[in-house]
Scaffold this active site. Structure first.
Site, PDB file in Angstrom:
ATOM      1  N   ALA A   1       1.983  -1.683   0.270  1.00 44.00           N
ATOM      2  CA  ALA A   1       3.404  -2.069   0.220  1.00 44.00           C
ATOM      3  C   ALA A   1       3.612  -3.123  -0.866  1.00 44.00           C
ATOM      4  O   ALA A   1       2.729  -3.932  -1.128  1.00 44.00           O
ATOM      5  CB  ALA A   1       3.816  -2.632   1.576  1.00 44.00           C
TER       6      ALA A   1
ATOM      7  N   GLU B   1      -3.995  -4.305   7.167  1.00 40.32           N
ATOM      8  CA  GLU B   1      -2.788  -4.711   7.898  1.00 40.32           C
ATOM      9  C   GLU B   1      -3.072  -5.688   9.030  1.00 40.32           C
ATOM     10  O   GLU B   1      -2.259  -6.559   9.332  1.00 40.32           O
ATOM     11  CB  GLU B   1      -2.065  -3.471   8.461  1.00 40.32           C
ATOM     12  CG  GLU B   1      -1.364  -2.620   7.414  1.00 40.32           C
ATOM     13  CD  GLU B   1      -2.283  -1.684   6.639  1.00 40.32           C
ATOM     14  OE1 GLU B   1      -3.521  -1.749   6.821  1.00 40.32           O
ATOM     15  OE2 GLU B   1      -1.765  -0.878   5.846  1.00 40.32           O
TER      16      GLU B   1
ATOM     17  N   GLY C   1      -0.944   0.924   2.487  1.00 40.36           N
ATOM     18  CA  GLY C   1      -0.113   2.091   2.192  1.00 40.36           C
ATOM     19  C   GLY C   1      -0.689   2.928   1.055  1.00 40.36           C
ATOM     20  O   GLY C   1      -0.510   4.157   1.032  1.00 40.36           O
TER      21      GLY C   1
ATOM     22  N   GLU D   1      -3.179   5.087   2.655  1.00 38.92           N
ATOM     23  CA  GLU D   1      -2.478   6.073   3.493  1.00 38.92           C
ATOM     24  C   GLU D   1      -1.872   7.181   2.631  1.00 38.92           C
ATOM     25  O   GLU D   1      -1.893   8.360   3.003  1.00 38.92           O
ATOM     26  CB  GLU D   1      -1.410   5.372   4.344  1.00 38.92           C
ATOM     27  CG  GLU D   1      -2.055   4.508   5.421  1.00 38.92           C
ATOM     28  CD  GLU D   1      -1.084   3.612   6.170  1.00 38.92           C
ATOM     29  OE1 GLU D   1      -0.258   2.962   5.498  1.00 38.92           O
ATOM     30  OE2 GLU D   1      -1.150   3.566   7.410  1.00 38.92           O
TER      31      GLU D   1
END
Ligand code: NAI
Length: 702
Positions: free
Chosen positions: A61, A125, A102, A105
């Site tokens: 992110a 995270e 992210g 991911e």
């Protein structure tokens, strides 16, 4: 557009381009989504490669978008992943540098992944109190196995791509590409261009031979390791759900479960505190009136004056970073003792397997010693750590002014003395700065950078940079007695003394504070640091401030010779060679006697009152520090307490905690404390800034 598009040999190459680490901000997500659409629509394109420009594939992110509507604006990360799931042509992620959060991911939702060796792979995270929020807990176990994935998710630390690629049966990386990553990825894409069906991580099977027992064990372990933090246990739950839902082939149920856990954690005070600390650390390195691009001075060699407790630890920081140090002392014996202590510390690390013997030798080879100031004439940075006496500092800085080369930075490690006065001993006060390390200096993260009235901006910028090199968290403080941290701790210690007079035992106070989450209560801390240090400071300070009321119990303790662990007795007793505190009858009787002399009838004080009197005494002084501009922002004060004083991380620091309680409530409590006849009513006069913020319904941190 923060992602570029080109077609090479029939392969569409989408390159993420959002420096510094290709964070998945809105423009980058939009660029990826458009690129994929374009590639699928172009009959000349057989496959897609997703890669990152610069030093990373993607760090996840974009933290600059945190909390803003842009963070969830479509296409958000989840819709991007869906788009990948539905892609009708193969998508290959080509990862290098960093692939985290992210970013990982996203790569996991591609059909294939190729990696450069040395790539750092992580789902970090948990470090900000969350579970991965876009399928990390569902997809990673499918490609590296339940146990490896769970380990990575609950720890959040990076693992190298080649280590993961060597796991038996792994499907995370189809190839490790030595050399040109993009060329290798395009070659790979062409090889698999026609293979169908397209492999999707979500369709891979997932199981564990002893799932129930394994997950129960994992949950117990993480709860024991991090009892104050909810996120690690939720990570275990999410991976467990990945396994459970794999049995019924219901991937999306696992995704929903993960999402709900993510959203619920986001609201917890622990997650807010961790996110606050994460941003506070970054913000601490920014000084309002010092531009980011300020040219810094070169620091290639360092001089350290004084090879005692602090000088030795400070030296180790630079040796660890590969920077040569020359240590100066008054006598050869002192130098020998200092070097021997450094050796002993390194040897202990070698013994524990934390330091390779050859590294130890390399570090020691960077160390030289001298009895002559001429040995420091080439040093770019000189840090003084001699006795805490202005006369001694004066002599050192006058000499330095004569021998140090022009432009050398002259720093003092003083913990209480006036840095402006120290600077005035030289004809170059612009080059003088405080570098206040904490003991043990080779271990503690905090560095208070004390900005004198005349300290040059480039000196500050240089020292902030050096702090990063030696892996410290630097916080800038203005000049005042005790700077940020010790000035606040003085009020905390005074309050701890009043608590003893009113009826507490040292053990009761320590237990309450440790239950709140502090690494150590005030009395155990005193015994560790040496009660004589505070005694010496009080003798000086309270002569200057005769009206400052404080409890004499700590002085009485020192008069008994109970300095702490080093004398085998302090607030507690200690068995020879042991560090375990044993409640002391002598101390209890000493306190009772003192109470009698003061005419105080002891009362039972609740753990809640103990904690709030101590923490709010920090907060009130901090508000004054903020108002006077000694600290430039509340989050800097939080960083000082999190990294230097063992304040519980899950509470985000004293200012963050006060904000969570609500400043109105803090002031109300302080008013109640002020009614106590045995406390000092003036102590609980709310600082004007605190009173104002509370009246306006505002908080310290924005
Ligand atoms: P220490 O007593 O362990 O070491 C001081 C060393 O300086 C001694 O080895 C002494 O021989 C040497 N020295 C004294 N005068 C000298 C001179 N004129 N030239 C060269 N060497 C000289 O003291 P410690 O604890 O290392 O403290 C040093 C400084 O660091 C003080 O200013 C202290 O306030 C500050 N400090 C101490 C902390 C602690 O926890 N001990 C924490 C943060 C700062």
């Amino acid at each position: 557009m923060s992602a570029s598009y080109e077609v090479r040999d029939g392969v569409a190459v989408i390159t993420l381009n959002n420096p510094p680490v290709n964070g998945l901000g809105y423009a980058t997500r939009r660029g990826i989504a458009d690129g994929v659409d374009r590639a699928l629509a172009d009959p000349a394109v057989k496959a897609v490669v997703l890669t990152g420009a610069g030093r990373a594939f993607s760090g996840g992110a974009d933290i600059r978008e945190f909390g803003s509507p842009k963070a969830i604006q479509e296409p958000n990360l989840l819709s991007l992943l869906k788009q990948m799931d539905n892609a009708t042509k193969p998508v290959v992620a080509a990862v290098h540098g960093t692939v985290m959060g992210g970013g990982l991911e996203l790569a996991l939702s591609c059909h294939y992944r190729v990696a450069a060796p040395g790539t750092n792979v992580a789902l970090p995270e948990v470090k900000i109190g969350l579970v991965p929020g876009a399928g990390g807990t569902q997809r990673l176990p499918r490609v590296v196995g339940v146990e490896t994935a769970l380990n990575m998710i609950v720890k959040g630390d990076p693992v190298k791509s080649e280590v993961l690629a060597s796991l038996p049966g792994q499907q995370l990386f189809q190839k490790i590409v030595d050399g040109d990553l993009l060329a290798g990825a395009i070659g790979f894409a062409l090889e698999i261009a026609d293979a169908r069906p397209l492999p999707r991580v979500r369709d891979l099977p997932l199981s564990h031979p002893n799932a129930d027992a394994f997950f129960q064990f994992a949950r117990n372990t993480v709860k024991a390791m991090a009892p104050q933090f909810p996120a690690p246990a939720r990570c275990v739950d999410c991976v467990e759900q990945a396994v459970v839902n794999a049995r019924s082939k219901n991937f999306d149920a696992g995704m929903t479960y993960e999402r709900e856990a993510f959203v619920a954690l986001m609201m917890t005070p622990e997650c807010k505190a961790l996110r606050h600390a994460f941003f506070a650390e970054r913000a601490a390195s920014k000084i309002p009136d010092v531009a980011d691009d300020t040219a810094v001075r070169t620091v290639k060699t360092v001089g350290v004056i004084g090879a005692g407790t602090m000088g030795g630890g400070i030296t180790m920081n630079f040796l660890n970073a590969g920077i040569p140090v020359t240590m100066l002392e008054m006598k050869q014996e002192a130098l020998d003792r200092g070097v021997a202590t450094i050796r002993k510390n390194y040897e202990a690390q070698v013994k524990k397997g934390k330091l390779k013997p050859e590294k130890y030798e390399q570090r020691m080879a960077l160390l030289s010693t001298t009895l002559d100031y001429a040995g420091l004439k080439d040093a770019d940075l000189i840090i003084e750590a001699v006795f805490e006496e202005m006369g001694v500092k004066e002599q050192v800085f006058r000499t330095l002014d004569e021998v140090a080369k022009p432009g050398a930075i002259l720093a003092s490690n003083t913990s209480t003395l006036d840095v402006n006065q120290i600077a005035s001993f030289t004809k170059r006060p612009q080059d003088v700065v405080g570098m206040h390390f904490f003991s043990p200096a080779n271990v503690m993260k905090l560095l208070e950078v004390v900005r004198g009235e005349k300290t040059a901006k480039d000196v500050l910028a240089t020292v902030m940079g050096i702090a990063k090199t030696i892996r410290k968290t630097a916080v800038v403080s203005g000049v005042c007695d005790g700077f940020i941290g010790n000035r606040m701790i003085e009020q905390y210690s005074r309050q701890a003394g009043f608590l003893l007079e009113e009826g507490c035992t040292p053990e009761q106070v320590d237990k309450a504070v440790e239950k709140f989450g502090f690494a150590m209560g005030p009395f155990r801390m005193g015994d560790l640091a040496g009660n004589d240090i505070g005694w010496a400071i009080r003798k000086r300070r309270y002569v200057e401030k005769p009206n400052m009321r404080y409890s004499k119990t700590a002085d009485l303790l020192c008069e008994l010779g109970r300095y702490g662990q080093k004398t085998g007795a302090g607030w507690y007793d200690y068995a020879p060679g042991q560090r375990k505190p044993i409640p002391s009858q002598v101390v209890v009787e000493m306190i009772e006697q003192h109470r009698k002399e003061l005419g105080i009838t002891p009362r039972k004080i609740s753990a809640d009152e103990i904690v709030h009197r101590l923490v709010f005494s920090l907060v009130n002084e901090a508000a004054k520090i903020l108002e006077e501009g000694i600290a430039s922002k509340a989050s800097d004060i939080d960083m000082v307490y999190l990294t230097g004083y063992g304040f519980p991380l899950f509470r985000g620091g004293p200012m963050c905690y006060a904000d969570t309680v609500g400043l109105f409530n803090v002031v109300q409590q302080m008013k109640r404390f002020a009614q106590n006849p045995h406390d000092d009513a003036s102590f609980w006069q709310p600082a004007p800034l605190l009173a104002q913020l509370a009246a306006d319904g505002k908080s310290f941190n924005p």
